[in-house]
Design a protein around this motif. Sequence first.
Motif, short mmCIF file in Angstrom:
data_model
loop_
_atom_site.label_atom_id
_atom_site.label_comp_id
_atom_site.label_asym_id
_atom_site.label_seq_id
_atom_site.Cartn_x
_atom_site.Cartn_y
_atom_site.Cartn_z
N PRO A 1 1.79 23.31 27.07
CA PRO A 1 0.45 22.95 26.64
C PRO A 1 0.70 22.60 25.02
N ASP A 2 1.36 23.25 24.23
CA ASP A 2 1.38 22.99 23.00
C ASP A 2 2.73 22.33 22.31
N PRO A 3 2.64 21.35 21.75
CA PRO A 3 3.90 20.66 21.28
C PRO A 3 4.71 21.42 20.25
N ILE A 4 6.02 21.27 19.91
CA ILE A 4 6.71 21.92 19.09
C ILE A 4 6.96 21.25 17.74
N LYS A 5 6.83 21.69 16.68
CA LYS A 5 7.02 20.97 15.29
C LYS A 5 7.77 21.56 14.37
N VAL A 6 8.24 20.63 13.45
CA VAL A 6 9.10 20.76 12.37
C VAL A 6 8.68 20.00 11.38
N SER A 7 8.72 20.29 9.83
CA SER A 7 8.41 19.51 8.97
C SER A 7 9.61 19.33 7.87
N CYS A 8 9.68 18.36 7.09
CA CYS A 8 10.73 18.22 6.02
C CYS A 8 9.82 17.30 4.95
N SER A 9 10.50 17.43 3.58
CA SER A 9 9.83 16.79 2.62
C SER A 9 11.01 15.93 1.82
N ILE A 10 10.56 14.77 1.38
CA ILE A 10 11.40 13.97 0.49
C ILE A 10 10.93 14.11 -0.93
N ASP A 11 11.81 13.73 -1.80
CA ASP A 11 11.48 13.85 -3.21
C ASP A 11 11.40 12.44 -3.57
N VAL A 12 10.13 12.13 -4.25
CA VAL A 12 9.75 10.84 -4.65
C VAL A 12 10.14 10.42 -6.37
N ASP A 13 10.86 9.61 -6.60
CA ASP A 13 11.08 9.21 -8.05
C ASP A 13 10.96 7.70 -8.20
N PHE A 14 11.48 7.46 -9.38
CA PHE A 14 11.56 6.05 -9.71
C PHE A 14 12.74 5.05 -8.95
N GLU A 15 13.66 6.21 -8.95
CA GLU A 15 14.89 5.32 -7.98
C GLU A 15 14.50 5.00 -6.46
N LEU A 16 13.86 6.03 -5.93
CA LEU A 16 13.42 5.76 -4.56
C LEU A 16 12.40 4.57 -4.23
N ILE A 17 11.55 4.49 -5.28
CA ILE A 17 10.43 3.35 -5.28
C ILE A 17 10.94 2.08 -5.68
N SER B 1 0.93 -1.19 -0.15
CA SER B 1 -0.04 -0.03 0.04
C SER B 1 0.74 1.48 -0.03
N PHE B 2 2.20 1.24 0.92
CA PHE B 2 2.73 2.30 0.95
C PHE B 2 3.42 2.70 -0.59
N ILE B 3 3.98 1.70 -1.03
CA ILE B 3 4.61 1.92 -2.49
C ILE B 3 3.73 2.52 -3.50
N ASN B 4 2.42 1.72 -3.41
CA ASN B 4 1.35 2.17 -4.36
C ASN B 4 0.83 3.47 -4.29
N LEU B 5 0.78 3.96 -3.01
CA LEU B 5 0.36 5.26 -2.66
C LEU B 5 1.36 6.39 -3.03
N LEU B 6 2.50 6.02 -2.64
CA LEU B 6 3.83 6.76 -3.10
C LEU B 6 3.91 7.06 -4.47
N SER B 7 3.61 6.05 -5.08
CA SER B 7 3.93 6.17 -6.55
C SER B 7 2.95 7.20 -7.37
N ASP B 8 1.97 7.81 -6.60
CA ASP B 8 0.98 9.05 -7.07
C ASP B 8 1.38 10.35 -6.53
N VAL B 9 2.59 10.29 -5.94
CA VAL B 9 2.98 11.62 -5.40
C VAL B 9 4.68 12.14 -6.02
N GLU B 10 5.08 13.31 -6.04
CA GLU B 10 6.07 13.79 -6.23
C GLU B 10 7.04 13.98 -4.96
N GLN B 11 6.41 14.22 -3.91
CA GLN B 11 7.07 14.75 -2.74
C GLN B 11 6.28 14.16 -1.71
#
Length: 225
Positions: free
Chosen positions: A191-207, A168-178
């Motif tokens: 009271p509030d959590p601290i957050k940070v975000s980052c993004s990976i590039d999705v390509d044929f090599e990764l999949i 399921s992860f690989i199939n869903l990942l194939s539909d996005v670029e990041q």
Amino acid sequence: MNKFPYIEIERKTDILALAAFLMAFGGVLMQGYHLVRGAQLTLFAPEQVMLIFYQYHPEDTQKYIRIGARVAYANSGHTGHNAVVQKETVSFTLGGQTYNQVWQSVHKFKGTEARVEDEIISEAKPEPIQAGNAISREIYFAPHKLRCAKKQSKQKCDEGVNYLTKESFINLLSDVEQLEFTFSSKIFDQPDPIKVSCSIDVDFELISKLAAFGSAAPNCWPLDV
């Protein structure tokens, strides 16, 4: 000035007294500011994420995606204002569904040409961060079951929703670029959590690498939360 020397002396005394008062008052204000400000934690985005398919039980033929990443903090608070990391989580969204994972252990990850290898260091546990210090650990996250009410249907509450299989992860990942990951940290007595975000590039090599070897360690580019 020569005619009334005492006036000049009093004026100088007044200026010195005022300066001393302002310095003392400024010191009190700074102490109050640091007292109210408390611990000041910065959570840094990881430079890589580990994508690993994990088999929980020998009798379960399915493997599920788990996330690993280096989680690092700095505490710029004044002396004595320490903090305690109570809990860490990571989340990502694929196919309109958000998946959450919770810290489980501290690991040492090592990337090879074929796959990501890992070695457990300790169980994940609350971590103190002293004022003026920084810490960094590699955390291995895992999905947890939701707590659903007994009368709730699976459509309303799926206790296993955070468990995403390899296929399921690989199939869903194939539909996005990041793919964006959000790391969240609950700090004790805040009271509030601290957050940070980052993004990976999705390509044929990764999949292809995920499909063939069951793991990968792509770069994760920081984003503003």
